[in-house]
Scaffold this motif. Structure first.
Motif, short mmCIF file in Angstrom:
data_model
loop_
_atom_site.label_atom_id
_atom_site.label_comp_id
_atom_site.label_asym_id
_atom_site.label_seq_id
_atom_site.Cartn_x
_atom_site.Cartn_y
_atom_site.Cartn_z
N ALA A 163 -9.34 64.46 -55.65
CA ALA A 163 -10.46 65.27 -56.13
C ALA A 163 -10.81 66.35 -55.10
O ALA A 163 -10.98 67.52 -55.44
N GLY A 164 -10.90 65.94 -53.84
CA GLY A 164 -11.23 66.90 -52.78
C GLY A 164 -10.23 68.04 -52.73
O GLY A 164 -10.59 69.22 -52.67
N GLN A 202 -2.88 63.39 -46.44
CA GLN A 202 -2.27 62.14 -46.02
C GLN A 202 -2.44 61.06 -47.08
O GLN A 202 -1.62 60.17 -47.19
N ARG A 203 -3.54 61.15 -47.83
CA ARG A 203 -3.85 60.07 -48.77
C ARG A 203 -3.64 60.46 -50.21
O ARG A 203 -3.58 59.60 -51.08
N ALA A 204 -3.56 61.75 -50.48
CA ALA A 204 -3.54 62.19 -51.87
C ALA A 204 -2.21 61.85 -52.53
O ALA A 204 -1.23 61.53 -51.86
N VAL A 262 -0.65 66.40 -56.49
CA VAL A 262 -1.82 67.14 -56.02
C VAL A 262 -1.55 67.76 -54.66
O VAL A 262 -1.90 68.91 -54.39
N ARG A 263 -0.87 66.99 -53.82
CA ARG A 263 -0.55 67.49 -52.48
C ARG A 263 0.32 68.74 -52.57
O ARG A 263 0.07 69.74 -51.94
N ARG A 291 -9.35 55.56 -52.70
CA ARG A 291 -9.28 56.63 -51.68
C ARG A 291 -8.36 57.75 -52.12
O ARG A 291 -8.60 58.91 -51.85
N ARG A 292 -7.28 57.35 -52.80
CA ARG A 292 -6.37 58.40 -53.26
C ARG A 292 -7.05 59.30 -54.28
O ARG A 292 -6.93 60.52 -54.23
#
Lengths: 293, 313
Positions: free
Chosen positions: A32-33, B121-123, B127-128, A26-27
């Protein structure tokens, strides 16, 4: 409830994806998104940076065939850059000072003393915070012509300050509420006046809050185009937000490289200031109660 | 130390309410006046430069005030308003404002902001930080600079068409064929950071146990979003939508730089229409009537916003 937290043998676990590997997947998907979004957002920004350094800049993002500072050289003249930036500084600096002083003074009784007027006053302020200022620029222009304030720095400064004040008071009051009243009460017992305790105790304790309001007001005004565009007429008083328009209109062929260089010089101060306060703002994006949901 | 001349407070200080009810003790009155004193500079500024123009706006919206060649304006009643509602250019501007607001604020900034915030929240942290930094930079830039950057992006010889060419997709002159779409995208580019920050803050406040419990129960990502996350942040959604809409209603510089409202009015939202009537056509009265309508729409949203926040004050 605790029962819910223990993993059950569902079909998912049967497929032998451990929670950890699922989280990893999921990370990666989230990364990627976000990177796709970042790539889309960065294109216009990349253009301005690359073009400013490109001797043959066009409207397209491209890697410069040779890096040069000529574009900066060309625009760093009194006429193109320094006068407009100085005007911006006088205009926004003056208006910010006025805003912050008025906001501190106004926030003090609102935060410290109980009065049946506080609530209606704060509601009015909050209401004014979200009024579209753009809408009143035509009547403001007409009014300024009538009272002979059109094309004056003072008039523009006053209007800028007034338009920023509601939000500034609101923010300032919320920051001031964070300073415990007990500290002040001690000072009052020692015979300090309200004004003294505001100056000596409250303000030093809410220094970061005052800084946030100051920087935020300044950044908002620095970027504002419509207000000076309407209220100032003579070219030698124009701030950078309006003078940047000249690159389009009056200079014939647009020199994109120079325009990009000017954009960078003009934007850098506010970007830096924002970075400076973003820790304060960004933590939970405090911006007062104004955006609390 | 509370000794002060009662006259000090000046006429603008909110004096009337000082208390018919709080009794005849003039000491109380004097004390509240004294306490209200620091508020007076702000109140004077607000009355003279904000409330004043709004009142003046209401007055001249009912006159035929012009910029030039007219000795005395006269009261014309609702003429400016009836004229507006018969004016095709005005109706066009209303329609475009609606399109601009729905596309860029309600759909664009809001949805994209929420999507970015929940991905964050998940990255992973780098990247965040990177994405957040880029999106926020777009937001902090002065509006004219933002307008100019997107003008370069959407121009015929600009970056977007370069990409489309590269992908062998048909390119076109966006600012000419679909100007309202181009300026809406520009507003999304510039304004999404705000929603992203608001939603990030809101999502961070959701207790982890709640989402974890749902996850363990096997609720898929979309269902968790729909049934748990969205209901829990609905107040943030409300306030964010309000503020976005108000922001978008008053966008001027961005569109002005990109298209000047053209070609032939195809991206002329209400603020640009107001400007054109008042200054290019010299009809201050008419322009102000449009301004008043814009202000009324804004106040309406503002009141709704206050109701959403009513527990906060």
């Amino acid at each position: 409830m605790t029962d819910l937290l223990t993993p059950r043998p569902t079909s998912r676990t049967a497929r032998r994806t451990t929670p950890a590997s699922r989280r990893n997947r999921r990370r990666t998907a989230a990364d990627a998104g976000l990177l796709v979004a970042a790539a889309a957002f960065v294109l216009p920004l990349a253009w301005v940076v690359l073009s400013a350094l490109d001797p043959h800049a066009s409207l397209r993002v491209k890697v410069p065939d040779g890096v040069t500072l000529d574009n900066f050289d060309a625009i760093l003249t009194p006429e193109i850059t320094f006068t407009p930036l100085l005007n911006s500084l006088v205009l926004c600096g003056g208006a910010t000072l006025l805003t912050v002083v008025c906001a501190v003074l106004a926030a003090y009784p609102l935060s410290r003393f109980r009065s049946r007027l506080n609530r209606p006053f704060l509601l009015t302020i909050l209401f004014a915070t979200s009024l579209p200022i753009t809408a009143i620029m035509v009547p403001v222009y007409a009014l300024f012509v009538r009272v002979n304030m059109i094309d004056t720095m003072q008039g523009t400064i006053f209007f800028f300050a007034a338009s920023q004040l509601p939000f500034a008071i609101w923010l300032m009051k919320n920051f001031m509420d964070g300073v415990p009243k007990e500290l002040e009460e001690a000072a009052w017992t020692d015979g300090a006046s309200s004004f003294q305790s505001l100056l000596r105790i409250v303000l030093p304790l809410m220094g970061p809050g005052v800084a946030v309001v100051t920087v935020f007001s300044f950044v908002m005004m620095w970027g504002n185009f419509f207000v000076p565009f309407m209220l100032l007429l003579s070219p030698d008083q124009m701030p950078a937000s309006v003078s940047i328009n000249d690159f389009f209109g009056n200079r014939g062929m647009v020199a994109y490289g120079q325009l990009a260089a000017f954009s960078i010089v003009y934007s850098t101060p506010v970007v830096l200031l924002y970075v400076l306060i973003s820790r304060r703002l960004g933590g939970g994006f405090a911006l007062g109660g104004a955006v609390k949901g | 130390m509370t000794a002060t001349a009662p006259g000090h407070a000046g006429p603008e200080v909110r004096k009337a309410p000082a208390s018919p009810a709080s009794g005849p003790r003039s000491g109380t009155v004097r004390r509240s006046l004294f306490r209200a004193l620091p508020v007076s500079p702000a109140v004077v500024l607000l009355l003279l430069f904000l409330a004043g123009p709004i009142v003046y706006c209401v007055v001249i919206a009912f006159t035929d005030l012009q910029l030039t060649g007219q000795a005395q304006e006269s009261f014309v009643g609702f003429d400016n308003f009836t004229r507006a509602f018969k004016d095709e250019a005005f109706l066009n501007a209303v329609w475009l404002t609606l399109v601009f607001t729905v596309l860029s604020s309600l759909i664009g900034q809001n949805t994209l902001g929420l999507a970015l915030a929940s991905l964050m929240q998940r990255a992973s942290k780098p990247v965040r930080t990177l994405t957040g930094g880029i999106v926020v930079t777009a937001w902090v830039l002065p509006e004219v600079v933002a307008g100019f950057l997107l003008y370069a992006f959407f121009r015929r010889e600009g970056t977007l068409n370069a990409i489309l060419d590269w992908l062998h997709l048909p390119s076109q002159n966006w600012l000419f064929t679909l100007p309202i779409l181009a300026v809406s995208f520009a507003n999304v580019w510039r304004g999404t950071a705000f929603s992203m920050l608001v939603y990030s803050a809101a999502l961070n406040e959701i207790p982890k146990e709640v989402t974890e419990a749902a996850e363990v129960d096997g609720a898929s990502g979309w269902r968790r979003m729909w049934h748990i996350t969205l209901p829990m942040i609905r107040r943030s959604i409300g306030t964010n939508l309000m503020l976005n809409t108000l922001q978008t209603l008053s966008v001027f510089g961005l569109i002005w730089v990109m298209t000047r409202g053209g070609p032939s009015g195809k991206s002329q939202t209400l603020p640009l229409f107001m400007y054109e009537q008042a200054f290019q056509n010299s009809l201050i009265g008419y322009g102000t009537a449009v301004a008043l309508l814009l202000l009324l729409i804004g106040s309406l949203f503002s009141v709704v916003y206050l109701r959403l926040l009513r527990t906060e004050v």
